[in-house]
Design a protein around this motif. Structure first.
Motif, PDB file in Angstrom:
ATOM      1  N   ILE A  94      29.887  -6.347 -59.534  1.00 57.40           N
ATOM      2  CA  ILE A  94      31.219  -5.614 -58.933  1.00 57.40           C
ATOM      3  C   ILE A  94      31.733  -6.445 -57.636  1.00 57.40           C
ATOM      4  O   ILE A  94      31.187  -5.909 -56.539  1.00 57.40           O
ATOM      5  CB  ILE A  94      30.836  -4.270 -58.762  1.00 57.40           C
ATOM      6  N   PRO A  95      32.387  -7.500 -57.461  1.00 56.88           N
ATOM      7  CA  PRO A  95      32.637  -8.404 -56.746  1.00 56.88           C
ATOM      8  C   PRO A  95      33.753  -7.777 -55.814  1.00 56.88           C
ATOM      9  O   PRO A  95      34.635  -7.103 -56.112  1.00 56.88           O
ATOM     10  CB  PRO A  95      33.007  -9.602 -57.326  1.00 56.88           C
ATOM     11  N   GLU A  96      33.726  -8.186 -54.452  1.00 52.99           N
ATOM     12  CA  GLU A  96      34.790  -8.033 -53.684  1.00 52.99           C
ATOM     13  C   GLU A  96      35.631  -9.381 -53.791  1.00 52.99           C
ATOM     14  O   GLU A  96      35.313 -10.200 -54.243  1.00 52.99           O
ATOM     15  CB  GLU A  96      34.355  -7.902 -52.054  1.00 52.99           C
ATOM     16  N   ALA A  97      37.086  -9.246 -53.412  1.00 54.41           N
ATOM     17  CA  ALA A  97      37.929 -10.387 -53.448  1.00 54.41           C
ATOM     18  C   ALA A  97      36.924 -11.483 -52.581  1.00 54.41           C
ATOM     19  O   ALA A  97      36.748 -11.374 -51.180  1.00 54.41           O
ATOM     20  CB  ALA A  97      39.340 -10.007 -52.857  1.00 54.41           C
ATOM     21  N   GLY A  98      37.172 -12.646 -53.028  1.00 49.28           N
ATOM     22  CA  GLY A  98      36.528 -13.671 -52.333  1.00 49.28           C
ATOM     23  C   GLY A  98      35.198 -14.231 -52.564  1.00 49.28           C
ATOM     24  O   GLY A  98      34.708 -15.213 -52.245  1.00 49.28           O
ATOM     25  N   GLU A  99      34.306 -13.194 -53.333  1.00 54.03           N
ATOM     26  CA  GLU A  99      33.055 -13.468 -53.579  1.00 54.03           C
ATOM     27  C   GLU A  99      32.877 -14.171 -54.920  1.00 54.03           C
ATOM     28  O   GLU A  99      33.748 -13.973 -55.728  1.00 54.03           O
ATOM     29  CB  GLU A  99      32.395 -12.026 -53.749  1.00 54.03           C
ATOM     30  N   THR A 100      31.868 -14.745 -55.097  1.00 55.19           N
ATOM     31  CA  THR A 100      31.467 -15.547 -56.139  1.00 55.19           C
ATOM     32  C   THR A 100      30.280 -14.989 -56.619  1.00 55.19           C
ATOM     33  O   THR A 100      29.394 -14.478 -56.076  1.00 55.19           O
ATOM     34  CB  THR A 100      31.090 -17.147 -55.927  1.00 55.19           C
ATOM     35  N   LEU A 105      24.134 -13.207 -56.290  1.00 58.67           N
ATOM     36  CA  LEU A 105      22.910 -13.741 -56.549  1.00 58.67           C
ATOM     37  C   LEU A 105      22.115 -14.176 -55.359  1.00 58.67           C
ATOM     38  O   LEU A 105      20.793 -14.048 -55.686  1.00 58.67           O
ATOM     39  CB  LEU A 105      22.692 -14.586 -57.780  1.00 58.67           C
ATOM     40  N   GLY A 106      22.650 -14.926 -54.517  1.00 59.56           N
ATOM     41  CA  GLY A 106      21.906 -15.646 -53.609  1.00 59.56           C
ATOM     42  C   GLY A 106      20.861 -15.014 -52.927  1.00 59.56           C
ATOM     43  O   GLY A 106      21.422 -13.832 -52.001  1.00 59.56           O
ATOM     44  N   GLY A 107      19.696 -14.909 -52.747  1.00 66.44           N
ATOM     45  CA  GLY A 107      18.736 -14.175 -51.919  1.00 66.44           C
ATOM     46  C   GLY A 107      18.371 -12.857 -52.597  1.00 66.44           C
ATOM     47  O   GLY A 107      17.588 -12.186 -51.842  1.00 66.44           O
ATOM     48  N   SER A 108      18.747 -12.476 -53.758  1.00 65.16           N
ATOM     49  CA  SER A 108      18.647 -11.462 -54.675  1.00 65.16           C
ATOM     50  C   SER A 108      17.068 -11.059 -55.221  1.00 65.16           C
ATOM     51  O   SER A 108      16.952 -10.114 -55.450  1.00 65.16           O
ATOM     52  CB  SER A 108      19.800 -10.817 -55.457  1.00 65.16           C
ATOM     53  N   GLY A 109      16.882 -12.285 -55.524  1.00 65.05           N
ATOM     54  CA  GLY A 109      15.497 -12.339 -56.293  1.00 65.05           C
ATOM     55  C   GLY A 109      15.578 -12.395 -57.494  1.00 65.05           C
ATOM     56  O   GLY A 109      14.754 -12.254 -58.636  1.00 65.05           O
ATOM     57  N   SER A 110      17.042 -12.708 -58.139  1.00 67.72           N
ATOM     58  CA  SER A 110      17.374 -12.862 -59.592  1.00 67.72           C
ATOM     59  C   SER A 110      16.627 -14.025 -60.182  1.00 67.72           C
ATOM     60  O   SER A 110      16.254 -14.922 -59.479  1.00 67.72           O
ATOM     61  CB  SER A 110      18.870 -13.232 -59.547  1.00 67.72           C
ATOM     62  N   ALA A 111      16.474 -13.866 -61.393  1.00 66.36           N
ATOM     63  CA  ALA A 111      15.300 -14.759 -62.120  1.00 66.36           C
ATOM     64  C   ALA A 111      16.313 -16.219 -62.459  1.00 66.36           C
ATOM     65  O   ALA A 111      15.832 -17.055 -62.428  1.00 66.36           O
ATOM     66  CB  ALA A 111      15.031 -14.451 -63.390  1.00 66.36           C
ATOM     67  N   LEU A 112      17.729 -15.909 -62.014  1.00 62.25           N
ATOM     68  CA  LEU A 112      18.385 -17.141 -61.938  1.00 62.25           C
ATOM     69  C   LEU A 112      18.607 -17.784 -60.570  1.00 62.25           C
ATOM     70  O   LEU A 112      19.287 -18.945 -60.506  1.00 62.25           O
ATOM     71  CB  LEU A 112      19.907 -16.921 -62.752  1.00 62.25           C
ATOM     72  N   ASP A 113      18.244 -17.384 -59.598  1.00 66.81           N
ATOM     73  CA  ASP A 113      18.488 -17.828 -58.427  1.00 66.81           C
ATOM     74  C   ASP A 113      17.240 -18.538 -57.824  1.00 66.81           C
ATOM     75  O   ASP A 113      16.143 -18.105 -57.209  1.00 66.81           O
ATOM     76  CB  ASP A 113      18.503 -16.515 -57.102  1.00 66.81           C
ATOM     77  N   PRO A 174      35.832 -17.746 -56.903  1.00 62.65           N
ATOM     78  CA  PRO A 174      36.089 -16.445 -56.347  1.00 62.65           C
ATOM     79  C   PRO A 174      36.955 -15.570 -56.985  1.00 62.65           C
ATOM     80  O   PRO A 174      38.017 -16.314 -57.538  1.00 62.65           O
ATOM     81  CB  PRO A 174      36.285 -16.715 -54.996  1.00 62.65           C
ATOM     82  N   GLY A 175      36.800 -14.228 -57.062  1.00 60.35           N
ATOM     83  CA  GLY A 175      37.921 -13.590 -57.478  1.00 60.35           C
ATOM     84  C   GLY A 175      38.659 -13.194 -56.463  1.00 60.35           C
ATOM     85  O   GLY A 175      38.683 -13.397 -55.278  1.00 60.35           O
ATOM     86  N   THR A 176      39.891 -12.581 -56.610  1.00 60.05           N
ATOM     87  CA  THR A 176      41.084 -12.189 -55.814  1.00 60.05           C
ATOM     88  C   THR A 176      41.316 -10.917 -55.890  1.00 60.05           C
ATOM     89  O   THR A 176      42.114 -10.642 -54.968  1.00 60.05           O
ATOM     90  CB  THR A 176      42.324 -13.192 -56.274  1.00 60.05           C
ATOM     91  N   GLU A 177      40.977 -10.042 -56.664  1.00 59.13           N
ATOM     92  CA  GLU A 177      41.092  -8.626 -56.789  1.00 59.13           C
ATOM     93  C   GLU A 177      39.914  -7.824 -56.796  1.00 59.13           C
ATOM     94  O   GLU A 177      38.775  -8.141 -56.869  1.00 59.13           O
ATOM     95  CB  GLU A 177      41.854  -8.401 -58.198  1.00 59.13           C
ATOM     96  N   SER A 178      40.041  -6.426 -56.270  1.00 55.42           N
ATOM     97  CA  SER A 178      39.091  -5.657 -56.445  1.00 55.42           C
ATOM     98  C   SER A 178      39.595  -4.336 -57.030  1.00 55.42           C
ATOM     99  O   SER A 178      39.999  -3.294 -56.357  1.00 55.42           O
ATOM    100  CB  SER A 178      38.518  -5.218 -54.857  1.00 55.42           C
ATOM    101  N   ALA A 179      39.773  -4.285 -58.042  1.00 58.21           N
ATOM    102  CA  ALA A 179      40.542  -3.332 -58.885  1.00 58.21           C
ATOM    103  C   ALA A 179      40.106  -1.783 -58.648  1.00 58.21           C
ATOM    104  O   ALA A 179      40.814  -0.761 -58.727  1.00 58.21           O
ATOM    105  CB  ALA A 179      40.663  -3.593 -60.164  1.00 58.21           C
ATOM    106  N   TYR A 180      38.667  -1.694 -58.177  1.00 56.61           N
ATOM    107  CA  TYR A 180      37.976  -0.277 -57.931  1.00 56.61           C
ATOM    108  C   TYR A 180      38.283   0.245 -56.879  1.00 56.61           C
ATOM    109  O   TYR A 180      38.316   1.526 -56.708  1.00 56.61           O
ATOM    110  CB  TYR A 180      36.470  -0.518 -58.052  1.00 56.61           C
ATOM    111  N   THR A 181      39.276  -0.360 -55.913  1.00 61.80           N
ATOM    112  CA  THR A 181      39.706   0.115 -54.890  1.00 61.80           C
ATOM    113  C   THR A 181      40.768   1.186 -55.106  1.00 61.80           C
ATOM    114  O   THR A 181      41.117   2.092 -54.336  1.00 61.80           O
ATOM    115  CB  THR A 181      40.192  -0.831 -53.661  1.00 61.80           C
ATOM    116  N   SER A 182      41.480   1.108 -56.303  1.00 60.48           N
ATOM    117  CA  SER A 182      42.494   1.778 -56.788  1.00 60.48           C
ATOM    118  C   SER A 182      42.201   2.695 -57.959  1.00 60.48           C
ATOM    119  O   SER A 182      43.092   3.496 -58.428  1.00 60.48           O
ATOM    120  CB  SER A 182      43.720   1.341 -56.729  1.00 60.48           C
ATOM    121  N   LEU A 183      40.891   2.383 -58.465  1.00 61.42           N
ATOM    122  CA  LEU A 183      40.697   2.935 -59.916  1.00 61.42           C
ATOM    123  C   LEU A 183      39.407   3.848 -59.819  1.00 61.42           C
ATOM    124  O   LEU A 183      38.507   3.007 -59.200  1.00 61.42           O
ATOM    125  CB  LEU A 183      40.596   2.239 -60.934  1.00 61.42           C
ATOM    126  N   PRO A 184      38.977   4.906 -60.363  1.00 60.74           N
ATOM    127  CA  PRO A 184      37.543   5.403 -60.487  1.00 60.74           C
ATOM    128  C   PRO A 184      36.888   4.466 -61.207  1.00 60.74           C
ATOM    129  O   PRO A 184      37.236   3.780 -62.093  1.00 60.74           O
ATOM    130  CB  PRO A 184      37.597   6.633 -61.235  1.00 60.74           C
TER     131      PRO A 184
END
Length: 241
Positions: A94-100, A105-113, A174-184
């Motif tokens: 569920i990214p914010e605009a600008g995140e990749t 995942l960086g530093g999250s403990g993900s098996a892919l990190d 990176p994404g450019t939108e955060s649609a959840y700011t205007s949608l439930p």
């Protein structure tokens, strides 16, 4: 009011069949379900594709549902995609605009990190790739231990054998939108997820203001334990309708 159409967007290393158990139950409840292909080439390609698909293939209210990387896509695809009324995230980004993806995942403990991605992924070139880009496939051991550890052995091997790769570039875009700011939005958190750890999922969902539920499932909990995903979609459909 017309019932909402449910649009199910798959993630990396998957296709529309990953939604079979969820789609079957939603159909049995009288809902219209469609499952577009996700190109898995990067949000600048994938989100416009899903936007166009939804706009052309649906009428009336829509609930967009994304699994894993599909959550990244729906966050950026909802704007302009017809009458989208709600978002549902399942073991998803569920990214914010600008995140990749890699930033999340960086530093999250993900098996892919991991320091060496070839420890968990097989990398291969593909035709007309941007310079330096490759496709990433999950190693068999990664599927069995970290991606779908709560599925049967046969189902895990089916994933290994039929997986659709995602490009490394898609995880760096990176994404450019955060649609959840205007949608439930609703978020289903797999408490045994080793790809997007549950703490990371919760933080993203809380940031987005999502209604959060949990399931004792792996990264593919909508396959192994579809009930909570179905419940979240039904709640979103009721709100959207």
């Amino acid at each position: 009011m017309p019932q909402a159409t449910i649009v199910l967007v798959h993630g990396a290393w998957a296709d529309g069949s990953s939604w079979n158990a969820v789609a079957r139950e939603l159909r049995n409840r009288g809902l219209t379900v469609i499952t577009p292909p996700n190109p898995l080439r990067g949000v600048t390609t994938d989100a416009p594709y899903v936007t166009s698909f939804v706009k052309q293939r649906t009428t009336g209210p829509v609930v967009l549902v994304g699994h894993s990387y599909g959550g990244f896509v729906i966050t950026n695809a909802a704007t302009g995609a017809g009458d989208v009324r709600a978002l549902v995230y399942v073991d998803a980004f569920i990214p914010e605009a600008g995140e990749t993806v890699f930033q999340i995942l960086g530093g999250s403990g993900s098996a892919l990190d991991v320091p060496d991605p070839t420890a968990v992924l097989d990398l291969a070139g593909y035709p007309n790739a941007p310079e330096g880009d490759v496709e990433a496939f999950l190693k068999a051991d990664t599927v069995h231990r970290s991606f779908a550890q709560d599925l049967s052995e046969d189902d895990r091997w089916r994933i290994v054998e039929s997986q659709r790769p995602i490009t490394l570039g898609a995880n760096l875009t990176p994404g450019t939108e955060s649609a959840y700011t205007s949608l439930p939005s609703w978020a289903v958190v797999g408490t045994e997820d080793k790809v997007i750890p549950p703490d990371t999922q919760r933080k993203m969902a809380e940031r987005a203001g999502s209604t959060i539920s949990e399931v004792a499932g792996s990264h593919v909990s909508m396959v192994s334990r579809p009930g909570p995903t179905i419940d979240a979609i039904l709640a979103a459909a009721e709100a959207a309708g």
